[in-house]
Design a protein around this motif. Structure first.
Motif, PDB file in Angstrom:
ATOM      1  N   PRO A 104       0.815  -1.228   0.000  1.00 47.84           N
ATOM      2  CA  PRO A 104       0.000   0.000   0.000  1.00 47.84           C
ATOM      3  C   PRO A 104       0.845   1.275   0.000  1.00 47.84           C
ATOM      4  O   PRO A 104       0.556   2.210  -0.753  1.00 47.84           O
ATOM      5  N   ALA A 105       1.902   1.301   0.819  1.00 45.45           N
ATOM      6  CA  ALA A 105       2.733   2.503   0.901  1.00 45.45           C
ATOM      7  C   ALA A 105       3.497   2.732  -0.399  1.00 45.45           C
ATOM      8  O   ALA A 105       3.619   3.872  -0.870  1.00 45.45           O
ATOM      9  N   LEU A 106       4.011   1.659  -1.002  1.00 40.73           N
ATOM     10  CA  LEU A 106       4.786   1.808  -2.234  1.00 40.73           C
ATOM     11  C   LEU A 106       3.883   2.218  -3.397  1.00 40.73           C
ATOM     12  O   LEU A 106       4.274   3.050  -4.228  1.00 40.73           O
ATOM     13  N   LEU A 107       2.695   1.654  -3.477  1.00 35.89           N
ATOM     14  CA  LEU A 107       1.778   2.019  -4.550  1.00 35.89           C
ATOM     15  C   LEU A 107       1.319   3.469  -4.411  1.00 35.89           C
ATOM     16  O   LEU A 107       1.173   4.182  -5.412  1.00 35.89           O
ATOM     17  N   ALA A 108       1.119   3.917  -3.174  1.00 33.57           N
ATOM     18  CA  ALA A 108       0.762   5.321  -2.956  1.00 33.57           C
ATOM     19  C   ALA A 108       1.902   6.237  -3.367  1.00 33.57           C
ATOM     20  O   ALA A 108       1.680   7.297  -3.970  1.00 33.57           O
ATOM     21  N   LEU A 109       3.145   5.834  -3.069  1.00 28.32           N
ATOM     22  CA  LEU A 109       4.305   6.629  -3.463  1.00 28.32           C
ATOM     23  C   LEU A 109       4.449   6.665  -4.981  1.00 28.32           C
ATOM     24  O   LEU A 109       4.703   7.726  -5.568  1.00 28.32           O
ATOM     25  N   ALA A 110       4.268   5.523  -5.630  1.00 27.48           N
ATOM     26  CA  ALA A 110       4.384   5.471  -7.089  1.00 27.48           C
ATOM     27  C   ALA A 110       3.360   6.376  -7.752  1.00 27.48           C
ATOM     28  O   ALA A 110       3.622   6.971  -8.804  1.00 27.48           O
ATOM     29  N   GLN A 111       2.198   6.510  -7.124  1.00 25.81           N
ATOM     30  CA  GLN A 111       1.129   7.297  -7.715  1.00 25.81           C
ATOM     31  C   GLN A 111       1.421   8.791  -7.689  1.00 25.81           C
ATOM     32  O   GLN A 111       0.808   9.552  -8.439  1.00 25.81           O
ATOM     33  N   GLU A 112       2.364   9.226  -6.852  1.00 32.22           N
ATOM     34  CA  GLU A 112       2.632  10.668  -6.764  1.00 32.22           C
ATOM     35  C   GLU A 112       4.084  11.045  -7.019  1.00 32.22           C
ATOM     36  O   GLU A 112       4.419  12.230  -7.034  1.00 32.22           O
ATOM     37  N   SER A 126      -5.558  13.044 -18.213  1.00 36.15           N
ATOM     38  CA  SER A 126      -5.855  13.628 -16.902  1.00 36.15           C
ATOM     39  C   SER A 126      -4.745  13.305 -15.903  1.00 36.15           C
ATOM     40  O   SER A 126      -4.034  12.300 -16.032  1.00 36.15           O
ATOM     41  N   LYS A 127      -4.596  14.167 -14.911  1.00 30.14           N
ATOM     42  CA  LYS A 127      -3.617  13.943 -13.849  1.00 30.14           C
ATOM     43  C   LYS A 127      -3.892  12.612 -13.149  1.00 30.14           C
ATOM     44  O   LYS A 127      -2.966  11.866 -12.814  1.00 30.14           O
ATOM     45  N   GLU A 128      -5.161  12.306 -12.946  1.00 27.47           N
ATOM     46  CA  GLU A 128      -5.523  11.060 -12.268  1.00 27.47           C
ATOM     47  C   GLU A 128      -5.086   9.840 -13.079  1.00 27.47           C
ATOM     48  O   GLU A 128      -4.570   8.862 -12.524  1.00 27.47           O
ATOM     49  N   SER A 129      -5.272   9.906 -14.385  1.00 29.39           N
ATOM     50  CA  SER A 129      -4.858   8.780 -15.233  1.00 29.39           C
ATOM     51  C   SER A 129      -3.341   8.642 -15.270  1.00 29.39           C
ATOM     52  O   SER A 129      -2.807   7.529 -15.233  1.00 29.39           O
ATOM     53  N   ALA A 130      -2.640   9.776 -15.350  1.00 22.93           N
ATOM     54  CA  ALA A 130      -1.177   9.740 -15.373  1.00 22.93           C
ATOM     55  C   ALA A 130      -0.628   9.184 -14.060  1.00 22.93           C
ATOM     56  O   ALA A 130       0.310   8.380 -14.063  1.00 22.93           O
ATOM     57  N   ASP A 131      -1.211   9.604 -12.936  1.00 27.18           N
ATOM     58  CA  ASP A 131      -0.795   9.061 -11.637  1.00 27.18           C
ATOM     59  C   ASP A 131      -1.036   7.556 -11.584  1.00 27.18           C
ATOM     60  O   ASP A 131      -0.179   6.783 -11.142  1.00 27.18           O
ATOM     61  N   ALA A 132      -2.214   7.144 -12.018  1.00 30.79           N
ATOM     62  CA  ALA A 132      -2.589   5.729 -11.945  1.00 30.79           C
ATOM     63  C   ALA A 132      -1.702   4.864 -12.823  1.00 30.79           C
ATOM     64  O   ALA A 132      -1.476   3.683 -12.521  1.00 30.79           O
ATOM     65  N   LEU A 133      -1.180   5.433 -13.910  1.00 25.33           N
ATOM     66  CA  LEU A 133      -0.326   4.656 -14.805  1.00 25.33           C
ATOM     67  C   LEU A 133       0.921   4.161 -14.072  1.00 25.33           C
ATOM     68  O   LEU A 133       1.334   3.003 -14.217  1.00 25.33           O
ATOM     69  N   TYR A 134       1.537   5.033 -13.269  1.00 24.98           N
ATOM     70  CA  TYR A 134       2.748   4.621 -12.567  1.00 24.98           C
ATOM     71  C   TYR A 134       2.440   3.650 -11.430  1.00 24.98           C
ATOM     72  O   TYR A 134       3.256   2.773 -11.114  1.00 24.98           O
TER      73      TYR A 134
END
Length: 243
Positions: A104-112, A126-134
């Motif tokens: 959970p912590a690593l996926l949250a970090l990857a998202q931002e 969208s910013k949300e899609s770009a964040d979700a891609l990583y």
């Protein structure tokens, strides 16, 4: 006969649009017409093009036909030579293999952590899609090559990570490298890179490691430079969207 573009299944599925990529890194008048015709025939909505930076005609044609520059991609590589790829230094944090509770912590970090990438510089994404891609990228690393994911731990919590994998031949690859902003400048990025390179060499018998980052990501470029990575090449990412 090879088509002028390649349809990208994963990107198309992720963005919910038909995405393709131009084959090759140069354009001519005839090739542009062929590319655009293929896109019309295959109902392509978004098109990527990775161009050489030193061919003026290619860049003029890209701009004249609606391509927009989204990123300057810097490719780096490092040759692994025996003892100089040693153990990671004992820093204020601890470098260790990833474990399930870290997800959970690593996926949250990857998202931002990757907001300097090309998808964040495309106004049609969208910013949300770009964040979700990583986030999805890291999820794929955790599923396909979990042994290549290492965590920097500070105060008992994940503060950063590196994701690496073995490639064909004698190559390894650094897929992702991220650190929480508050923990940067403490040597953790270098320790993660050293650990990843050491394990690629020792466990996977890799002799060389490569990676890519953005020219705008100065912090990453400095980290790779300090870890003896050298610039192998520069390319320009263009995106083009169709009505």
């Amino acid at each position: 006969m090879e088509t002028p573009c390649e349809y990208l299944e994963w990107d198309s599925r992720f963005f919910g649009k038909r995405i393709a990529r131009v084959r090759g890194d140069r354009l001519e008048e005839a090739s542009v017409e062929s590319v655009l015709r293929w896109c019309r025939e295959n109902r392509i909505e978004g098109l990527y093009f990775l161009a050489v930076p030193d061919d003026r005609r290619t860049l003029e044609l890209a701009e004249a036909h609606g391509f927009h520059l989204t990123d300057i991609r810097v490719s780096l590589e490092k040759h692994l030579h025996g003892p100089e790829v040693g153990p990671a230094p004992d820093l204020s944090g601890r470098i260790r293999p990833v474990s399930d509770p870290d997800r959970p912590a690593l996926l949250a970090l990857a998202q931002e952590a990757f907001r300097l990438g090309r998808f964040h510089y495309d106004s049609r994404i969208s910013k949300e899609s770009a964040d979700a891609l990583y986030r999805a990228w890291l999820e794929r690393c955790l599923e396909e090559a979990p042994q290549g994911v290492w965590v920097a731990e500070v105060g008992g919590k994940p503060a950063g990570f590196v994701a690496s994998r073995r490639e064909e031949g004698d190559w390894g690859r650094i897929e992702l490298l991220a650190l929480e902003l508050r923990h940067r400048g403490r040597g953790l990025g270098g320790a993660l890179l050293t650990t990843a390179c050491r394990e690629l060499q020792r466990e996977n018998r890799a002799a060389k490691v490569r990676t890519v980052t953005q020219a705008r990501n100065v912090a990453a470029l400095r980290a790779f430079h300090k870890n003896a990575f050298i610039v192998e090449g520069v390319r320009l990412w263009y995106h083009r969207w169709f009505p």
